[in-house]
Design an enzyme around this catalytic site. Structure first.
Site, PDB file in Angstrom:
ATOM      1  N   ARG A   1      41.694  49.491  45.603  1.00 16.98           N
ATOM      2  CA  ARG A   1      42.806  48.532  45.613  1.00 16.98           C
ATOM      3  C   ARG A   1      43.324  48.268  44.196  1.00 16.98           C
ATOM      4  NH1 ARG A   1      38.794  45.586  48.294  1.00 16.98           N
ATOM      5  NH2 ARG A   1      38.953  45.614  50.582  1.00 16.98           N
ATOM      6  N   GLY A   2      44.420  47.515  44.143  1.00 12.33           N
ATOM      7  CA  GLY A   2      44.897  46.946  42.879  1.00 12.33           C
ATOM      8  C   GLY A   2      45.173  47.995  41.818  1.00 12.33           C
TER       9      GLY A   2
ATOM     10  N   ASP B   1      27.914  52.160  44.867  1.00 13.25           N
ATOM     11  CA  ASP B   1      27.926  50.984  44.001  1.00 13.25           C
ATOM     12  C   ASP B   1      27.496  51.463  42.618  1.00 13.25           C
ATOM     13  OD1 ASP B   1      27.474  48.717  42.564  1.00 13.25           O
ATOM     14  OD2 ASP B   1      26.236  47.729  44.085  1.00 13.25           O
TER      15      ASP B   1
ATOM     16  N   ALA C   1      36.461  50.298  37.526  1.00  9.91           N
ATOM     17  CA  ALA C   1      35.744  49.302  38.336  1.00  9.91           C
ATOM     18  C   ALA C   1      35.282  48.138  37.473  1.00  9.91           C
ATOM     19  CB  ALA C   1      34.539  49.952  39.021  1.00  9.91           C
ATOM     20  N   GLY C   2      35.539  46.947  37.935  1.00 11.40           N
ATOM     21  CA  GLY C   2      35.110  45.773  37.191  1.00 11.40           C
ATOM     22  C   GLY C   2      35.135  44.570  38.095  1.00 11.40           C
TER      23      GLY C   2
ATOM     24  N   LYS D   1      32.974  31.245  35.222  1.00 13.28           N
ATOM     25  CA  LYS D   1      32.454  29.868  35.087  1.00 13.28           C
ATOM     26  C   LYS D   1      32.250  29.648  33.598  1.00 13.28           C
ATOM     27  CE  LYS D   1      31.314  28.167  39.256  1.00 13.28           C
ATOM     28  NZ  LYS D   1      32.146  27.084  39.803  1.00 13.28           N
TER      29      LYS D   1
ATOM     30  N   TYR E   1      32.600  38.177  31.254  1.00 10.54           N
ATOM     31  CA  TYR E   1      33.648  39.189  31.342  1.00 10.54           C
ATOM     32  C   TYR E   1      34.115  39.619  29.947  1.00 10.54           C
ATOM     33  CZ  TYR E   1      37.978  41.316  33.149  1.00 10.54           C
ATOM     34  OH  TYR E   1      38.990  42.181  33.482  1.00 10.54           O
TER      35      TYR E   1
END
Lengths: 476, 476
Positions: free
Chosen positions: B239-240, B291, B318-319, B324, B382
């Site tokens: 996706r994306g 994965d 992939a990420g 938080k 991140y």
């Protein structure tokens, strides 16, 4: 020059208004003040595997009169402290609602032994546990290695990752807390960089990466007067940031040679007299009236400085703005800004170095700008000149190394001066708040950074560009 | 994913509202579309003293079907054009109120011969005269030298100054006009970089510095299918941005091996089938369900790729995010983000390189992020992982050079995806507008940049970090 909003939100009424409607709440930054201890309180220590800097770190903290506590990631700290007879204990994460006296002044993390991305976990453990314990205007310092000097790609990668961590912590910490990364070559002396980044003198320096090489360092006899016996040329010294630089260098013991254009002679004379009034034991400082852009300026300046026996420090602060979009900019506006802010520096330094006016072991510090890094609308001339200043610094490192001369740049962000006071209110407010301190810096913040780079303790710091921008959002 | 404001201000009513109350007026960016000429119109040429790239530049423009006009700073262009039998003329600055057909598509300035700050004047002359003549979604490209490869400090300084100029022009130009700097080593092939930066394919790339070394380049037989015969692994392809990368690579002729996690298998299958539908002559593409964070993943992936005869291109897209603040972040959120976004890439590449799964002459392109450059509140994990990705790229350049493999990073800014659609409106609007294009980018913008770096024409581009951010205000 006055940030009325900062005053307002730090009044009891203003604070409650700001809280209730979600306005930014800038902290009044703790800055160094005569008669107040520069260092105090507790440093919490964290570490990744195989930390290498516990010994010099402990020696430094002890010398500063700070105590320490060791996070569970750094329990090896305790035997080192015991061996040196230093008080230390375990860091206990602060419980919610605990009294402010549980707070620590600084979080220091030794990441120099990290050689793989999986080991970055140790940073999580430490900062997760400790970040809420940092006092307002506290300090976060991560000590790592220069990525490109790492022997394995995995170590290089993990060390480069520290930048993302340190910068994110600076954006999360708030309350005037700064966060910086020091890249330490094995064997380099950490005292100069670490003292500054722990001190209130670095109030507006955050989100920066400082690199220290292994050049041997002569520590100053008196850390309050590290520039005693040094002579420092400061261009554009009459007013604003230049005058603040002159003051701070004089405060650190330097004899200041302030230079400015003929039109600013009265202000320059007043600035130089004020130095003598404030530090009478140092006697009179020196004023040189000259336009650095004049063809004869390098000769005039070199002759005046040689007559005093040469100098130890050059601060290229003089600069002008002539803002217009490129389509509307006159040729004269382009030429004068490039010439004053960049080419004149080149001509002057070439002569000062050719004639050994700047002594071996000397310091050159040039003032760049956030505009030189990011570019700026209406400032093609200024941004080009200030990007060039960064090039000058980087281009001269190796040639100057043989003479023990360091060269660095400082790049101010939004600093409260007469220049920024003329910016329309809306833009001014945006400029002030768009950084991790939610406020503009003061001229003294730039001056303190320059005085630090000028000190004997910074012999291993060269080719750096240190932004004084409160970790401005704006960058390239 | 829909920018309603962009649509609004580009309607007649919205445009007049925006003009009258001073709202930002983002331009609908010209992007590449099937059946529309990729290159057309006129390039205006400017130059500093001793330009070195007129011959290859003229050959390229002729090949692209573009005509040229020479600014007075570049009158040496005209004899070169005449020698090649190319049409050219003098650039005439646009008079106020002139018709749009006076406009040029591109401003190209050859600054490679500039060796002193005083020579920067030529940039003023050209851009002062020409910037108003650039059409919407036009292009500004400055060609210079890598500062650190210059032999004199003065040349290094002047070349470094070009960054400030190029970035300021990007902030002034507006109207979807990009501005980029290419640093060309003497003898390097400029076609790959210059074609991309002149093309609508680079719509959201501005304010960047691209460096080209002298590695010999094999130009593609068909510039529309430069990846014909190549196999490309794309992680996170379901996706994306990942799906957009798969689409663009397939469009350029590559056989795509799309990889995603088991939970995304349906979406991955659909994405891969859509490629086959869109480009039926290439046959079926390949899906791998795995994965990347699983311990056995490198072996699984390597085995699957070896069975097809190895690959030519790896895109580490992939990420994951688990946002938080560090105080509230769980250990699992830290570990999973570092592992998926960074450590897994290391494990996979190590095996692909050890087992020669990635062919000599191959390409590695890793997706970093603006957060990895600037740090971000709520994204310590991140930002750390994405800063590490930059480290990976830089750390592997020299080891891979011997095998003709290049490694680069792209760093997206605000891109319109399902992820950014979940950001609260106020923050989303700020993110969208805080760049020189006053809008977010599209996944295809990231994908086009990756496809460019993957092409044979980019053999001389390695170790670069190219932001796809519309020249975001946000940086470090």
């Amino acid at each position: 020059m006055k940030d009325r909003y900062l005053d307002f939100v730090n009044s009891p009424f203003g604070a409650s208004v700001a809280r209730s409607i979600g306005l930014p709440q800038p902290e009044v930054l703790r800055r160094h003040a005569q008669g107040r201890a520069e260092f105090d309180g507790i440093a919490a220590i964290g570490a990744g595997p195989s930390p290498t800097l516990f010994e010099p770190l402990l020696a430094l903290l002890t010398g500063l009169g700070m105590t320490s506590v060791a996070h569970e990631s750094a329990l090896g700290w305790l035997p080192v402290a015991a061996r040196h007879g230093a008080m230390s204990g375990r860091f206990e994460p602060r419980s919610p609602g605990a009294a402010p006296n549980d707070q620590v002044q600084a979080l220091i993390f030794d990441a120099t032994g990290i050689t793989d991305s999986t080991q970055l976990h140790a940073l999580y453990g430490f900062f997760h546990d400790a970040i809420r314990s940092v006092a307002k205007s506290g300090r976060i310092v991560v000590l790592g290695r220069q990525p490109q000097s790492c022997t394995s790609p995995r170590a290089w990668t993990a060390q480069r990752a520290l930048e993302g961590m340190t910068r994110s912590l600076g954006k999360e910490a708030r309350g005037g807390i700064s966060s910086n990364l020091i890249q330490v070559e094995p064997g380099a002396d950490i005292d100069g960089a670490l003292r500054f980044l722990l001190s209130p003198r670095s109030a507006y320096v955050s989100g920066q990466v400082v690199h220290i090489d292994t050049t041997p360092v002569t520590q100053p006899a008196d850390w309050n007067q590290p520039l005693a016996g040094k002579r420092a040329l400061v261009t554009g010294a009459a007013r604003g940031i230049g005058a603040a630089i002159a003051q701070v260098l004089a405060d650190r013991g330097a004899h200041v040679i302030g230079l400015d254009v003929p039109q600013a002679q009265d202000a320059l004379d007043q600035t130089m007299l004020a130095l003598e009034d404030a530090w009478p034991s140092q006697g009179a400082h020196t004023a040189i009236v000259a336009d650095i852009a004049a063809p004869e300026a390098p000769e005039t300046i070199a002759a005046a400085l040689l007559a005093m026996g040469g100098i130890d420090i050059v601060v290229h602060n003089a600069g002008i703005t002539r803002d217009k979009t490129i389509a509307k900019m006159t040729e004269a506006a382009w030429d004068s800004v490039i010439d004053v802010n960049l080419s004149a520096q080149e001509r002057i330094d070439d002569l000062l170095l050719d004639q050994n006016v700047l002594h071996a072991g000397g310091r050159i510090i040039a003032v760049s700008s956030i505009s030189g890094i990011a570019g700026n609308l209406g400032q093609t001339n200024y941004a080009t000149s200030k990007a060039g200043v960064i090039g000058r610094v980087q281009s001269m490192v190796e040639a100057l190394r043989a003479r023990g001369i360091t060269i660095n740049a400082v790049a101010p962000g939004f600093i409260e001066t007469q220049m920024t006071a003329r910016i329309p209110l809306g833009l001014r407010e945006a400029g002030r708040r768009m950084n991790s301190m939610s406020q503009g810096g003061q001229p003294v913040d730039v001056a303190e950074t320059i005085a630090w780079l000028a000190s004997p303790a910074c012999a291993g710091i060269t080719g750096n560009v240190v932004r004084v921008c409160g970790q401005s959002l704006i960058g390239a």
